[in-house]
Design an enzyme around this catalytic site. Structure first.
Site, PDB file in Angstrom:
ATOM      1  N   GLY B   8       0.843  -1.199   0.000  1.00 21.97           N
ATOM      2  CA  GLY B   8       0.000   0.000   0.000  1.00 21.97           C
ATOM      3  C   GLY B   8       0.873   1.241   0.000  1.00 21.97           C
ATOM      4  CB  ALA B   9       2.122   3.344  -2.442  1.00 18.88           C
ATOM      5  N   GLY B  10      -0.209   4.626   0.144  1.00 16.56           N
ATOM      6  CA  GLY B  10      -0.945   5.838   0.502  1.00 16.56           C
ATOM      7  C   GLY B  10      -0.253   6.551   1.661  1.00 16.56           C
ATOM      8  N   GLY B  12      -0.371   6.066   4.854  1.00 18.56           N
ATOM      9  CA  GLY B  12       0.251   5.153   5.808  1.00 18.56           C
ATOM     10  C   GLY B  12       1.472   4.468   5.223  1.00 18.56           C
ATOM     11  CB  CYS B 160     -14.408   7.402   6.657  1.00 18.72           C
ATOM     12  SG  CYS B 160     -13.246   8.749   6.505  1.00 18.72           S
ATOM     13  N   GLY B 321      -6.145  10.921  10.732  1.00 17.31           N
ATOM     14  CA  GLY B 321      -4.747  11.157  10.390  1.00 17.31           C
ATOM     15  C   GLY B 321      -3.757  10.882  11.518  1.00 17.31           C
ATOM     16  CB  CYS B 354     -10.423  14.760  12.750  1.00 19.79           C
ATOM     17  SG  CYS B 354     -11.025  14.628  11.084  1.00 19.79           S
ATOM     18  CE  LYS B 389      -8.277  17.968   5.414  1.00 17.64           C
ATOM     19  NZ  LYS B 389      -9.249  17.090   6.074  1.00 17.64           N
TER      20      LYS B 389
END
Lengths: 427, 427, 427
Positions: B8-10, B12, B160, B321, B354, B389
């Site tokens: 996974g390359a997001g 995280g 979410c 996050g 958040c 943000k």
């Protein structure tokens, strides 16, 4: 030469003897009859219950103080008042007579109206007495070592809701400090028809303010609740609808619970025809004087006042610090006049000014008059309220120790609130 | 010498490989397996959907970057994980083996759980992927040229909700800027039991705060809603009552709609006994480690966590996050110890912090722990949240490009929130 | 040479003749037809009703003023308009003819739609006319000497709720000043589906804002109420549920009551085919012009506009100060063009900007457009609103006396609101 006896050595009684002693010539006798050697500053009890105060920090030995100030002091407590004979029988069988009497006993705590309620059962705690608060603290320490659900609230017919809210907020604050709030679900159970009613049908928009505060602190609530019974770790209550019909039966488990009882008049006066109403509260005229026994006056929580309005579950209206202060001052004036053979002419201000502590913050209420609609009506939230409450405690304890007679609310709180209000209004 | 693969390359996964590469000796291999050549900064997707960002502004090419930092990179995506064999099969049939694996895939978007839902049908839009957001922007431009009703919300079992609220507010803001908001009735449809629940049973008084914001922006809403089907321009949903019984059937027309799906585990791991729960989320212990396959760790949205509490329509709890950041750091520590033959000892902070962007303003939430009741619990509104943000986006993209490993929430957001809270408390 | 007659000498009519007189060459005739020798500044009427203004402070003699500024003036009032003949019959039998007509009569007050309603019955008061407000003040003085319950509100189909809220707040403020608020229970009865709807489906979060204000001032309320009849000291109304079904019958006693009526078109135009809608309001196109009689224009409360949306009890949408100002300006432009043989090209801004006075504070509303959803939508509370309203009164009366034509909202209020909004946004 007159002999004036004050029955009760709490906030009202102690202020009363000091004021009378100051106003009356030395030849008159001022007598204090309490049921303990110590004065307790009742408003600090919620702090005792979470360990923020030790009883020694908010109680004062009365024996030497009274001697020093020339006030005769009895600490045995009254078994029965005999108004026809102008005397009272104490618990040790001795007798005290008076020319004038001021009843300032505070309430009898009617735990017996709900099965299983109160510190004697060991099921639910109380912050009405400093001794109760000490017991509550021991129970709180058990909660800390083994966290679990908490239920806080008040029984049907309760009239003083402030300490229940205070205890809920203070407990929440302390549990957060200890970082175990996450292990303690909290539920508030009250006969009030809505959160923030306070027995006063709200003050300003206390409904929005307190609901938001409860949501913010994740305290769930049930209103219109009549607690029916308590067993070890279980509380049962009936939720009514707007019209007073049963809506739902509830049963909640708890590991720690503080439920305020309804108030009644103390046994020593209960049922004396013409002196008390059916719940034992002292009947008074606008001059704090009992109509049947005009040499008897009453101040503080023991006086009879009507509820604000009918509610689905019965509730009463509270007597707040400012009202008590004002009753004491009026009574002093009126007794002085009576001694001089004059008619009483001073009325207490039936206004509610109240500081409710949240531990880290607080809400100040001003309700003039107490019962809505009102000419002045104000509620505000802030850390300053917590600080003001601490200041009130320090001031009053100093007053007791130094035999001062200045009214605190009149001199300090009202000014502070006035300044605060002005600040808010500028926005 | 150990070979650690991150799947996974997001947000995280990319943080994970950088932290591992930094902490481990060169002799250890760090491998990244993604399903695309580019990194997408997912939180910016709602901005893409209204044209405030181009995909090129919030995506980063990974090939050269990984090469530069000595990280082996595969972009074909995983067809199936074989934990018993410590290897995975990629979509091109090739195989990657590992000594340690970190699963950071994010979720599978379960659009198929509602007939007609999702960007494949062309009926409702999504902001879950940057590609979806691009499609949504095309649909948004059609809305602008032919304004009409908008429906925004989330499907049953969604966990979410933040992006749905964000998209509603951002869309409202953009439509106001274009002065066509008056031609676009907006409706929010959510399984949450109340507006501001957020899968977290509220944070502070988000109920009052978000309801007021919705009224202010004239966004109507239906809570306890289970979306049953979507056709072209029509959405059907059932509104439940508090007890989970059907209250009302609804049907709303729309010209533009963005509905978040429920999340599941990705196909590559779904159904692997002992690795995943029934919805395909990775089972982990307190050290981010799978109990059955102790050389497998998981971070981010793909891990299994319990819902906050039962709701009439099922909802899940989000992973925010700060939680993801904290999981990554704990996993790095624990893998380093495992390589050295030691037991893992680091736990992630299960706290929700958040920033929800409203386009012109925003709301910051702090929930410690995530599930109420909480030790810390805070929500505040202001333009500064929108700016924070934007700063987070800029920072994270810089971090990806420069292979930085500082945690942003830990270092920046928590400090900022602390300062803000202090400021509010002074009032 | 053209003769332009303006029918109605209120805020709209007086602005209209001044603007026309300024824009048109001397050779054109401008004529004002009112039904009184005096101009009344209607927004000040609630202040007259509690004694804060004397009628002489907010009315202006028109006869000399009009003479001075070269405007022909008739004060007899119109019995009937004859659009086919381009003339009108006055109440004294005389006739006035025109080339262009601007109808600016304001509404007919439809007290007759509810038995017992209105100042003619002597049961309920009104603040729609200065004469009514004077009568209301006499009744208010009776209330002061003999305090008791007050009912304030609006009849079904009312469209202008602001003055009812204003009167409730102003009365509350004045009763507090006189320290008799505690003897006056207040109840607000309105067809609006919620407090703060205002016929506009709310502006910003006026629901929370006004509900909180009502609780703060202990004004109870019933929404979705259709007043059915009034007798001396008793008001009867039916409360509907959300679906428009009867929920409950109410009967309230009062010692003072102010109920706004529904509005209709005035008798002089009622029922003229093509000119008015079934309730007698003037039908206009986007250029303020009647489609059937294109030399007739209309401005202000007398024009026909659709309601915001269906409500369980019928309500209408108000015409606020800024809209009226804007209609007058558009009409002036369009008539000037028509005289020159050109087509009209100027549209009024259908935006609601409103200052609602609370006596000691107030709420400002900005709704652009008037009907939600909106591109701009804003409500704010503060003492500055009360001051702004006083300034508006002073300004407008000066404008009337000095024949000024500057639009007040356009030049002053919008700027002030913009500055205020900026200040709030900074928080």
């Amino acid at each position: 030469m007159a002999r004036i006896v004050v029955m009760g050595a709490g906030i009202g009684g102690i202020s009363q003897v000091y004021e009378l002693r100051k106003q009356l010539r030395k030849s008159h006798e001022v007598v204090l009859v309490g049921d303990s050697e110590r004065f307790e500053f009742t408003p600090s009890n919620p702090w005792v219950a979470v360990g923020w105060r030790k009883p020694s920090q908010m109680t004062v030995d009365l024996r030497k103080l009274m001697q020093k100030h020339g006030i005769e002091f009895h600490s045995q407590g009254v078994r029965r008042l005999h108004p026809a004979g102008n005397s009272m029988e104490l618990n040790d069988g001795s007798s005290v007579s008076y020319d004038f009497l001021v009843i300032a006993t505070g309430p009898k705590l009617a735990f017996d109206e709900v099965t299983g309620l109160g510190p004697d059962t060991g099921y639910t705690q109380s912050v009405c007495k400093t001794g109760h608060a000490q017991t509550a603290f021991a129970d709180f320490e058990k909660l800390v070592s083994n966290p679990g659900p908490v239920v806080i609230g008040a029984a049907a017919s309760a009239s003083c809701f402030g300490p229940a809210y205070e205890y809920a907020f203070i407990l929440d604050t302390e549990l957060r400090k200890r970082k175990i709030r996450d292990k303690v679900p909290m539920h508030f159970v009250t006969p009030e028809p809505y959160i923030g009613h306070l027995g006063l049908d709200g003050v300003g928009d206390t409904k929005s303010l307190m609901e938001s505060e409860f949501r913010d602190r994740h305290i769930r609530w049930t209103c219109n609740a009549k607690i029916t019974s308590v067993t070890d770790g279980q509380i049962r209550f009936t939720e009514m609808d707007e019209d007073g019909k049963e809506r739902k039966q509830h049963e909640l488990p708890f590991r720690h619970s503080m439920i305020l009882p309804a108030f009644k008049g103390v046994d020593a006066v209960f049922g004396i025809d013409g002196l008390t109403n059916p719940r034992g509260f002292i009947l008074i005229d606008e001059f704090q004087r009992n109509p049947r026994f005009p040499n008897i006056y009453a101040v503080g929580v023991c006086v009879a006042i009507p509820p604000v309005g009918p509610t689905p579950v019965p509730t009463g209206a509270p007597k707040t610090g400012y009202m008590i202060e004002s009753m004491v001052t009026a009574t002093t004036h009126n007794i002085c006049r009576a001694i001089d053979g004059k008619e009483p002419d001073t009325r207490a201000t039936w206004n509610a000014v109240c500081l409710a502590d949240f531990g880290d913050s607080g809400v100040a209420f001003v309700a003039l008059p107490q019962i809505p609609p009102r000419n002045t009506n104000w509620a505000a939230r802030g850390k300053w309220v917590h600080l003001a409450k601490v200041a009130y405690e320090k001031y009053f304890l100093h007053k007791v120790r130094a035999a001062k007679t200045e009214p605190y609310y009149e001199k300090t709180v009202l000014k502070m609130l006035g300044a605060r209000r002005l600040k808010d209004a500028k926005q």
